[in-house]
Motif scaffolding. Structure first.
Motif, PDB file in Angstrom:
ATOM      1  N   GLU A  30       1.007  -0.898  -0.228  1.00  0.00           N
ATOM      2  CA  GLU A  30      -0.010  -0.528  -0.346  1.00  0.00           C
ATOM      3  C   GLU A  30       0.839   1.472  -0.061  1.00  0.00           C
ATOM      4  OE1 GLU A  30      -3.431   1.778   2.885  1.00  0.00           O
ATOM      5  OE2 GLU A  30      -2.829  -0.568   2.647  1.00  0.00           O
ATOM      6  N   LYS A  31       1.765   1.695   1.208  1.00  0.00           N
ATOM      7  CA  LYS A  31       2.886   2.563   0.725  1.00  0.00           C
ATOM      8  C   LYS A  31       3.148   2.704  -0.228  1.00  0.00           C
ATOM      9  CE  LYS A  31       4.288   2.499   5.744  1.00  0.00           C
ATOM     10  NZ  LYS A  31       5.038   2.552   6.546  1.00  0.00           N
ATOM     11  N   ILE A  32       3.702   1.227  -0.950  1.00  0.00           N
ATOM     12  CA  ILE A  32       4.110   2.106  -2.477  1.00  0.00           C
ATOM     13  C   ILE A  32       3.795   2.557  -3.454  1.00  0.00           C
ATOM     14  CG2 ILE A  32       5.377   0.257  -4.225  1.00  0.00           C
ATOM     15  CD1 ILE A  32       6.463  -1.595  -2.031  1.00  0.00           C
ATOM     16  N   SER A  33       2.669   1.757  -3.386  1.00  0.00           N
ATOM     17  CA  SER A  33       1.199   2.414  -4.240  1.00  0.00           C
ATOM     18  C   SER A  33       1.636   3.915  -4.379  1.00  0.00           C
ATOM     19  CB  SER A  33       0.134   1.438  -4.040  1.00  0.00           C
ATOM     20  OG  SER A  33       0.033   0.454  -4.946  1.00  0.00           O
ATOM     21  N   THR A  34       0.882   4.176  -3.082  1.00  0.00           N
ATOM     22  CA  THR A  34       0.585   5.827  -2.539  1.00  0.00           C
ATOM     23  C   THR A  34       1.988   6.515  -2.452  1.00  0.00           C
ATOM     24  OG1 THR A  34      -0.070   5.358  -0.522  1.00  0.00           O
ATOM     25  CG2 THR A  34       0.315   7.496  -0.814  1.00  0.00           C
ATOM     26  N   ALA A  35       2.842   5.942  -2.859  1.00  0.00           N
ATOM     27  CA  ALA A  35       4.407   6.670  -3.145  1.00  0.00           C
ATOM     28  C   ALA A  35       4.533   7.045  -4.790  1.00  0.00           C
ATOM     29  CB  ALA A  35       5.629   6.254  -2.755  1.00  0.00           C
ATOM     30  N   LYS A  36       4.003   5.856  -5.554  1.00  0.00           N
ATOM     31  CA  LYS A  36       4.079   5.749  -6.693  1.00  0.00           C
ATOM     32  C   LYS A  36       3.324   7.097  -7.530  1.00  0.00           C
ATOM     33  CE  LYS A  36       5.174   1.092  -8.240  1.00  0.00           C
ATOM     34  NZ  LYS A  36       5.291  -0.160  -8.519  1.00  0.00           N
ATOM     35  N   ASP A  38       1.932   9.516  -5.717  1.00  0.00           N
ATOM     36  CA  ASP A  38       2.192  10.892  -5.439  1.00  0.00           C
ATOM     37  C   ASP A  38       3.439  11.506  -6.432  1.00  0.00           C
ATOM     38  OD1 ASP A  38       0.853  10.454  -2.911  1.00  0.00           O
ATOM     39  OD2 ASP A  38       2.322  10.532  -1.938  1.00  0.00           O
ATOM     40  N   ILE A  39       5.076  10.538  -6.746  1.00  0.00           N
ATOM     41  CA  ILE A  39       5.691  10.987  -7.295  1.00  0.00           C
ATOM     42  C   ILE A  39       5.089  11.519  -8.483  1.00  0.00           C
ATOM     43  CG2 ILE A  39       7.439  10.481  -8.428  1.00  0.00           C
ATOM     44  CD1 ILE A  39       8.041   8.076  -5.929  1.00  0.00           C
ATOM     45  N   ARG A  40       4.367  10.389  -8.873  1.00  0.00           N
ATOM     46  CA  ARG A  40       3.303  10.617 -10.428  1.00  0.00           C
ATOM     47  C   ARG A  40       2.661  12.841 -10.294  1.00  0.00           C
ATOM     48  NH1 ARG A  40       2.014   5.726 -11.531  1.00  0.00           N
ATOM     49  NH2 ARG A  40      -0.103   6.116 -10.163  1.00  0.00           N
ATOM     50  N   GLY A  41       2.568  12.765  -9.400  1.00  0.00           N
ATOM     51  CA  GLY A  41       1.681  14.250  -8.604  1.00  0.00           C
ATOM     52  C   GLY A  41       2.580  14.937  -9.190  1.00  0.00           C
ATOM     53  N   ILE A  42       3.490  14.597  -8.208  1.00  0.00           N
ATOM     54  CA  ILE A  42       4.489  15.826  -7.425  1.00  0.00           C
ATOM     55  C   ILE A  42       5.065  16.267  -9.084  1.00  0.00           C
ATOM     56  CG2 ILE A  42       6.610  15.975  -6.760  1.00  0.00           C
ATOM     57  CD1 ILE A  42       5.554  14.748  -4.579  1.00  0.00           C
ATOM     58  N   ASN A  43       5.860  15.162  -9.616  1.00  0.00           N
ATOM     59  CA  ASN A  43       6.549  15.689 -11.456  1.00  0.00           C
ATOM     60  C   ASN A  43       4.962  16.025 -12.295  1.00  0.00           C
ATOM     61  OD1 ASN A  43       8.559  14.223 -11.192  1.00  0.00           O
ATOM     62  ND2 ASN A  43       8.128  12.116 -11.219  1.00  0.00           N
ATOM     63  N   GLU A  44       3.987  15.846 -12.013  1.00  0.00           N
ATOM     64  CA  GLU A  44       3.038  16.718 -13.043  1.00  0.00           C
ATOM     65  C   GLU A  44       2.831  18.253 -12.292  1.00  0.00           C
ATOM     66  OE1 GLU A  44      -0.633  14.789 -12.496  1.00  0.00           O
ATOM     67  OE2 GLU A  44       0.050  12.854 -13.992  1.00  0.00           O
ATOM     68  N   MET A  72       9.503  17.017  -1.913  1.00  0.00           N
ATOM     69  CA  MET A  72       8.365  16.643  -1.781  1.00  0.00           C
ATOM     70  C   MET A  72       8.773  14.805  -2.374  1.00  0.00           C
ATOM     71  SD  MET A  72       5.644  19.089  -1.722  1.00  0.00           S
ATOM     72  CE  MET A  72       3.927  17.742  -2.159  1.00  0.00           C
ATOM     73  N   LEU A  73       9.899  15.497  -3.721  1.00  0.00           N
ATOM     74  CA  LEU A  73       9.865  14.478  -4.322  1.00  0.00           C
ATOM     75  C   LEU A  73      11.183  13.530  -4.066  1.00  0.00           C
ATOM     76  CD1 LEU A  73       9.163  13.098  -7.336  1.00  0.00           C
ATOM     77  CD2 LEU A  73      11.433  14.816  -8.482  1.00  0.00           C
ATOM     78  N   ASP A  74      11.648  14.434  -2.923  1.00  0.00           N
ATOM     79  CA  ASP A  74      13.179  13.278  -2.366  1.00  0.00           C
ATOM     80  C   ASP A  74      12.330  12.545  -1.412  1.00  0.00           C
ATOM     81  OD1 ASP A  74      14.764  14.038  -4.288  1.00  0.00           O
ATOM     82  OD2 ASP A  74      15.532  15.723  -2.962  1.00  0.00           O
ATOM     83  N   GLU A  75      11.618  12.878  -0.993  1.00  0.00           N
ATOM     84  CA  GLU A  75      10.582  12.436   0.359  1.00  0.00           C
ATOM     85  C   GLU A  75       9.737  11.035   0.113  1.00  0.00           C
ATOM     86  OE1 GLU A  75       7.360  13.561   3.296  1.00  0.00           O
ATOM     87  OE2 GLU A  75       8.496  15.271   3.133  1.00  0.00           O
ATOM     88  N   ARG A  76       9.403  11.232  -1.408  1.00  0.00           N
ATOM     89  CA  ARG A  76       8.764  10.634  -1.250  1.00  0.00           C
ATOM     90  C   ARG A  76       9.582   9.559  -2.531  1.00  0.00           C
ATOM     91  NH1 ARG A  76       5.992  13.590   0.735  1.00  0.00           N
ATOM     92  NH2 ARG A  76       3.327  14.044   0.681  1.00  0.00           N
ATOM     93  N   GLN A  77      10.357   9.722  -2.837  1.00  0.00           N
ATOM     94  CA  GLN A  77      11.584   8.516  -3.921  1.00  0.00           C
ATOM     95  C   GLN A  77      11.628   7.695  -2.871  1.00  0.00           C
ATOM     96  OE1 GLN A  77      13.403  11.076  -6.296  1.00  0.00           O
ATOM     97  NE2 GLN A  77      12.155  10.443  -8.481  1.00  0.00           N
ATOM     98  N   GLN A  81      11.650   3.300  -1.869  1.00  0.00           N
ATOM     99  CA  GLN A  81      11.898   2.530  -2.116  1.00  0.00           C
ATOM    100  C   GLN A  81      12.856   2.066  -0.242  1.00  0.00           C
ATOM    101  OE1 GLN A  81      16.623   4.076  -2.049  1.00  0.00           O
ATOM    102  NE2 GLN A  81      18.001   2.541  -1.775  1.00  0.00           N
ATOM    103  N   HIS A  82      12.083   2.756   0.913  1.00  0.00           N
ATOM    104  CA  HIS A  82      12.297   2.538   1.871  1.00  0.00           C
ATOM    105  C   HIS A  82      11.321   0.480   2.264  1.00  0.00           C
ATOM    106  CE1 HIS A  82      12.561   1.568   6.443  1.00  0.00           C
ATOM    107  NE2 HIS A  82      11.584   1.904   6.459  1.00  0.00           N
ATOM    108  N   SER A  83       9.984   1.147   0.925  1.00  0.00           N
ATOM    109  CA  SER A  83       9.607   0.478   1.476  1.00  0.00           C
ATOM    110  C   SER A  83       9.058  -0.681   0.520  1.00  0.00           C
ATOM    111  CB  SER A  83       7.908   1.188   1.232  1.00  0.00           C
ATOM    112  OG  SER A  83       7.167   2.269   2.068  1.00  0.00           O
ATOM    113  N   SER A  84      10.159  -0.377  -0.577  1.00  0.00           N
ATOM    114  CA  SER A  84      10.357  -1.599  -1.708  1.00  0.00           C
ATOM    115  C   SER A  84      12.060  -2.369  -0.523  1.00  0.00           C
ATOM    116  CB  SER A  84      11.591  -1.654  -2.642  1.00  0.00           C
ATOM    117  OG  SER A  84       9.716  -0.250  -3.531  1.00  0.00           O
TER     118      SER A  84
END
Length: 766
Positions: A30-36, A38-44, A72-77, A81-84
């Motif tokens: 779940e955390k990995i999906s949320t982070a993914k 969030d990363i897409r949203g921040i990039n946009e 924010m992007l660094d934090e989500r990445q 990584q931590h969750s993976s």
């Protein structure tokens, strides 16, 4: 074995732990999906930021928006990584959650505690551990002692507990297959079960079967030098890989895998062990062979390869020369010689330009020795470089007036002129001023190779320097101490000079070459490396080990090997321990002996130890199998036929089968003979090849450190293995076998078998 009620209880506990692991996996996913997401949203959002560069405040606002989004992007990445990584650990635990349980009571505690031990820690809520990492301090109790009072080391000092239960599990697909209760460090039943498994192309972790002595190696923190002498198959390499994993756990946050270096015997071996640390959830340390380490420093020189080193014939004279060159005494003499170079005898090269001498070596020598006597070699080098760069800059003005520069300016195309100007303004008061600008640019570009040559110390003649050092060696060392004459030494130096002229250098000389260069240039080594591991240390010499200590001055060293397996250094290997004793503080040196051999069956271990003159110290673990066999054939055709017959049997019973030849040529010949008979094998010609499934043929010098279910020794006859010099080599080859061993011989079998009791092998004469 244990009662049914115990089995039911333990299975219920396992089911509970597995349920909690699966819940944790779902949360991690779940955390990995949320982070993914969030990363897409921040990039946009970053792509939508409007660039406002019309005002200073607009530029600042834009920069701050970018910075906030990037943080924010660094934090989500990081979260991803931590969750993976956490998910990967959980997936490993799901396959085998734990392998042991201990019950113990601490002093003053009201009731006993129960701890389950696995590859990683796992808790279902804060500070409630369902599984303890095998590297945790309390887990040491499992490996260290029998039931009763046991002490163990923690970061805050030694603790003592009373252990009341030690239980071992074998778990498969979520079900407990077997349970052992024992008061041994690791019960023989569990060890027997692990040792009975088939070999593969990758070494496995041994955390479930670590023995007490191995545990002492793994958890040692006090020694600057930990020397592990272990018989073939005693688990020294496996223990040391667990040691790396333990150190990374123990000093997490202060030690990374990039600060740990392992020197291994060959690239094949690197390939064999590269899954052990990832299996334990750690990144691999830096892995290389000693000759990869030195080769990267000397790309223009061809350093003797493993095969060339093995094939080189050794006369008594050449052995005496090697004894001198590889000694700790010669290492110290290199240091003394280098200090002398601060006063005289430094060798230099002309710096060339357009095939002419630009700065003469005599001029460089004059600069080098113009500094005060108290300048050390590093400062002298820096001062000389500075003076040479100043001289180069001064020569720019002179060279601008040269005929070739004038011709070059006049022949410039528009594109070349634009390139020379770059972004610089093109307004000049006169044509002469423009000419001088272009001329300066042309000269400076032409001088770039000279500048590089100065910065890269190409004006130092290191080849000539080493040659001079070798020539003056008889003045520094009494050659008679090494049973050498001046004439023999001179002959050697002439041969060395000729090899160097053709870009070739021997394995022993390359270390002297690099150490001398480092001393001259003031290089002090890599201070970031904290731990250095050297495997198969018996094939190193004292000079190489002293150089490693110089190159990694802050590191603690773990050296492991078997002095009975020295295939390159022979008799010198037995003086190694004594010489190491003078390199390290005796108070911070620990020697651990591993005499019990686990790899091979009792029959193979008993056979191989009798190949040695002092092999009685090696103890076989009590795992039974077939006696080794020796097949003697009258000629090569009959011997190859025998190999084919044995292969048919071995392939039906075993996974990993190897045929080991003495040299690469022997192995090539057998490969061709088997190919003619349509027998499929893989020939390992170089250390850069990968181990593959199926039958492999490998020369002896590439088999170091490896193990196979079954081994066929190709042509162990009286010619190939004729005297005591080959004793250690034959022992090394035979001790690669885990379950089955056959030696073939064309004509007379090797006389080295005379020390083996006849009832320890089956002799088949065709």
């Amino acid at each position: 074995m244990v009662e049914d009620s115990v089995r039911k209880y333990e299975q219920a506990h396992l089911d509970h732990v597995l349920d909690e692991i699966k819940k944790a996996e779902a949360k991690a996913n779940e955390k990995i999906s949320t982070a993914k997401r969030d990363i897409r949203g921040i990039n946009e959002q970053i792509n939508d930021i409007h660039l406002n560069t019309t005002t200073y405040s607009g530029m600042m606002d834009t920069a701050l928006s970018f910075r906030a989004q990037q943080q924010m992007l660094d934090e989500r990445q990081n979260s991803w990584q931590h969750s993976s990584e956490h998910l990967a650990t959980l997936q490993r635990l799901e396959k085998q959650p734990y392998f042991a349980r201990i019950d113990f009571q601490e002093k003053g505690a009201e009731k006993p505690e129960t701890v389950y031990i696995g590859l990683s820690s796992f808790s279902d809520r804060p500070d409630h551990f369902l599984i303890y990492d095998w590297r945790a301090p309390i887990s040491s109790v499992y490996y260290e002692g029998k039931l009763g009072k046991v002490s163990y080391a923690t970061p805050v000092g030694t603790q003592e507990v009373n252990m009341t239960l030690k239980r071992q599990f074998q778990i498969k697909d979520g079900t407990i297959v077997t349970i052992f209760d024992t008061d041994e460090q690791v019960g023989d039943q569990m060890l027997l079960s692990a040792l009975g498994n088939h070999s593969s192309t990758k070494m496995k972790s041994i955390v479930t079967t670590i023995q007490r002595t191995q545990n002492q190696i793994i958890r040692d923190t006090k020694s600057d030098l930990l020397f592990v002498q272990g018989a073939a198959g005693s688990g020294k390499t496996a223990a040391v890989l667990q040691r790396v994993a333990w150190l990374l756990y123990r000093y997490r946050g202060n030690l990374s895998s990039s600060q740990v270096v392992l020197f291994s015997p060959n690239q094949l071996f690197n390939d064999y062990i590269d899954q052990v640390l990832p299996e334990l959830g750690e990144h691999n340390m830096v892995q290389m062979t000693y000759f990869q380490f030195v080769n990267q420093r000397v790309p223009r020189l061809h350093v003797q390869t493993l095969a060339q080193r093995f094939a080189a014939g050794q006369t008594k004279q050449s052995r005496n020369i090697q004894r001198l060159l590889t000694s700790l005494r010669y290492f110290k003499e290199t240091g003394r010689y280098a200090k002398h170079l601060g006063h005289a005898d430094m060798r230099f090269r002309n710096i060339m330009f357009n095939s002419k001498v630009f700065i003469a070596k005599d001029k460089i020598k004059e600069i080098y020795y113009s500094f005060n006597n108290n300048y050390n070699l590093g400062n002298r080098l820096d001062g000389t470089k500075e003076a040479l760069i100043k001289y180069l800059n001064h020569r720019v003005s002179t060279e601008m007036r040269s005929k070739w520069v004038e011709q070059r300016v006049q022949s410039l195309s528009k594109e070349e002129i634009d390139n020379l100007f770059g972004n610089e303004p093109r307004e000049f008061d006169s044509e002469d001023q423009e000419f001088r600008f272009l001329a300066r640019k042309i000269v400076m570009r032409a001088f770039e190779p000279i500048k590089r040559a100065i910065n890269h110390n190409n004006w130092i003649n290191i080849n000539g320097q080493l040659l001079h050092f070798l020539r003056v060696t008889p003045k520094l060392i009494n050659l008679a101490d090494y049973d050498l004459t001046d004439a023999q030494w001179q002959e050697y130096v002439n041969r060395f000079k000729e090899d160097l002229r053709h870009g070739k250098i021997s394995a022993s000389n390359i270390t002297i070459y690099l150490y001398l260069y480092d001393l001259i240039t003031g290089r002090h080594g890599d201070r970031s490396i904290r731990y250095v591991f050297v495997d198969e240390v018996q094939d190193y010499d004292a000079y190489q080990l002293a150089y490693l200590k110089y190159r990694f001055p802050r590191a603690k060293y773990t050296l492991l090997g078997d002095l009975n397996q020295a295939i390159f250094t022979h008799e010198n290997s037995h003086t190694l321990l004594h010489q190491l004793g003078t390199m390290f503080d005796p108070e911070k040196t620990k020697v651990v002996q591993l005499t019990e051999s686990y790899r091979s069956t009792k029959q193979i271990t008993d056979f191989t130890k009798h190949l040695l003159l002092d092999g009685e110290e090696i103890r076989a673990f009590d795992r039974n199998g077939e006696r080794p066999q020796v097949i003697v054939s009258p000629d090569i055709d009959h011997s190859v036929d025998a190999v084919v017959r044995v292969l048919e049997k071995y392939q039906q019973e075993h996974d990993a089968v190897a045929i080991i030849g003495k040299t690469l040529e022997d192995s090539e010949r057998l490969y061709q003979e088997l190919t003619k008979r349509n027998v499929k094998t893989t020939l390992i010609r170089t250390e850069n090849q990968r181990l593959v499934n199926g039958v492999i043929i490998v020369p002896s010098f590439l088999a170091k450190g490896l193990e196979f279910d079954a081994v066929i020794v190709w042509n162990a006859n009286a010619t190939q293995y004729q005297d005591d010099d080959e004793r250690q080599l034959l022992y090394t080859i035979c001790s690669r076998a885990m379950h089955a061993l056959t030696l073939t011989a064309i004509g007379q079998p090797t006389p080295l078998l005379t020390g083996v009791p006849q009832d320890e092998y089956e002799l088949i004469e065709e």
